[in-house]
Design a protein around this motif. Structure first.
Motif, PDB file in Angstrom:
ATOM      1  N   PHE A  21       0.831  -1.200   0.000  1.00  0.00           N
ATOM      2  CA  PHE A  21       0.000   0.000   0.000  1.00  0.00           C
ATOM      3  C   PHE A  21       0.869   1.256   0.000  1.00  0.00           C
ATOM      4  CE2 PHE A  21      -1.815   3.453   2.497  1.00  0.00           C
ATOM      5  CZ  PHE A  21      -2.911   3.770   1.725  1.00  0.00           C
ATOM      6  N   CYS A  22       1.842   1.303   0.910  1.00  0.00           N
ATOM      7  CA  CYS A  22       2.717   2.480   0.979  1.00  0.00           C
ATOM      8  C   CYS A  22       3.433   2.707  -0.344  1.00  0.00           C
ATOM      9  CB  CYS A  22       3.728   2.325   2.120  1.00  0.00           C
ATOM     10  SG  CYS A  22       2.994   2.471   3.764  1.00  0.00           S
ATOM     11  N   ASN A  23       3.895   1.640  -0.948  1.00  0.00           N
ATOM     12  CA  ASN A  23       4.545   1.744  -2.250  1.00  0.00           C
ATOM     13  C   ASN A  23       3.585   2.293  -3.299  1.00  0.00           C
ATOM     14  OD1 ASN A  23       6.852   1.207  -4.021  1.00  0.00           O
ATOM     15  ND2 ASN A  23       5.518  -0.345  -4.911  1.00  0.00           N
ATOM     16  N   GLU A  24       2.338   1.812  -3.264  1.00  0.00           N
ATOM     17  CA  GLU A  24       1.335   2.253  -4.236  1.00  0.00           C
ATOM     18  C   GLU A  24       1.051   3.752  -4.139  1.00  0.00           C
ATOM     19  OE1 GLU A  24      -3.362   1.422  -5.266  1.00  0.00           O
ATOM     20  OE2 GLU A  24      -2.201  -0.153  -4.299  1.00  0.00           O
ATOM     21  N   ILE A  25       1.017   4.283  -2.902  1.00  0.00           N
ATOM     22  CA  ILE A  25       0.734   5.712  -2.757  1.00  0.00           C
ATOM     23  C   ILE A  25       2.002   6.566  -2.721  1.00  0.00           C
ATOM     24  CG2 ILE A  25      -1.499   5.327  -1.648  1.00  0.00           C
ATOM     25  CD1 ILE A  25      -0.188   6.160   1.029  1.00  0.00           C
ATOM     26  N   GLY A  26       3.166   5.909  -2.834  1.00  0.00           N
ATOM     27  CA  GLY A  26       4.416   6.636  -3.008  1.00  0.00           C
ATOM     28  C   GLY A  26       5.066   7.164  -1.752  1.00  0.00           C
ATOM     29  N   ILE A  27       4.844   6.511  -0.606  1.00  0.00           N
ATOM     30  CA  ILE A  27       5.527   6.925   0.615  1.00  0.00           C
ATOM     31  C   ILE A  27       6.163   5.706   1.278  1.00  0.00           C
ATOM     32  CG2 ILE A  27       3.991   8.893   1.021  1.00  0.00           C
ATOM     33  CD1 ILE A  27       2.670   7.285   3.280  1.00  0.00           C
ATOM     34  N   SER A  28       7.150   5.967   2.130  1.00  0.00           N
ATOM     35  CA  SER A  28       7.784   4.873   2.855  1.00  0.00           C
ATOM     36  C   SER A  28       6.921   4.472   4.042  1.00  0.00           C
ATOM     37  CB  SER A  28       9.168   5.302   3.353  1.00  0.00           C
ATOM     38  OG  SER A  28       9.034   6.289   4.371  1.00  0.00           O
ATOM     39  N   VAL A  29       7.161   3.286   4.546  1.00  0.00           N
ATOM     40  CA  VAL A  29       6.465   2.819   5.742  1.00  0.00           C
ATOM     41  C   VAL A  29       6.772   3.752   6.904  1.00  0.00           C
ATOM     42  CG1 VAL A  29       6.356   0.932   7.427  1.00  0.00           C
ATOM     43  CG2 VAL A  29       6.321   0.430   4.981  1.00  0.00           C
TER      44      VAL A  29
END
Length: 88
Positions: A21-29
Motif C-alpha cells: 500500500f505504501c509503495n502504491e501511494i508513493g511513501i515509505s512505511v
C-alpha cells in the motif's frame, strides 16, 4: 530534532500488504507511521483513514461482466421500464 527507532509487531501478511500500500501511494512505511503519529499527537485522536480506490470482488465481477456485455440491461426509455426490469 533527534530521531529514534520504534519497533512495531504485526503479522506477516499485514506487513506485506502495508508495504505494498505504501509503495502504491508513493511513501515509505516510516513516513506513513510518522504521518499517523504526528496527526494523533496534534488531534488527540485516531485521525484519518487512508485508502486506495480498490473495488471489492463483487464490483470487479460486475465491471468485467459489463465490459463483456454480459448481464447488462437497458438502456431504458422511461423510469417505469427501469423499475420493471429491476423488479423482474
Amino acid at each position: 530534532m533527534a530521531q529514534t527507532n520504534v519497533n512495531i509487531r504485526m503479522d506477516e501478511q499485514t506487513k506485506k500488504e502495508f508495504y505494498a500500500f505504501c509503495n502504491e501511494i508513493g511513501i515509505s512505511v516510516s513516513s506513513a507511521f510518522n504521518i499517523f503519529a504526528k496527526t494523533v499527537v496534534r488531534e488527540h485522536r485516531i485521525p484519518f483513514e487512508i485508502t486506495t480506490d480498490v473495488p471489492n470482488s463483487d464490483t470487479i465481477a460486475a465491471i468485467e461482466k459489463a465490459d463483456k456485455g454480459v448481464d447488462v440491461f437497458g438502456p431504458f426509455n422511461t423510469v417505469d421500464e427501469l423499475m420493471e426490469s429491476l423488479n423482474a
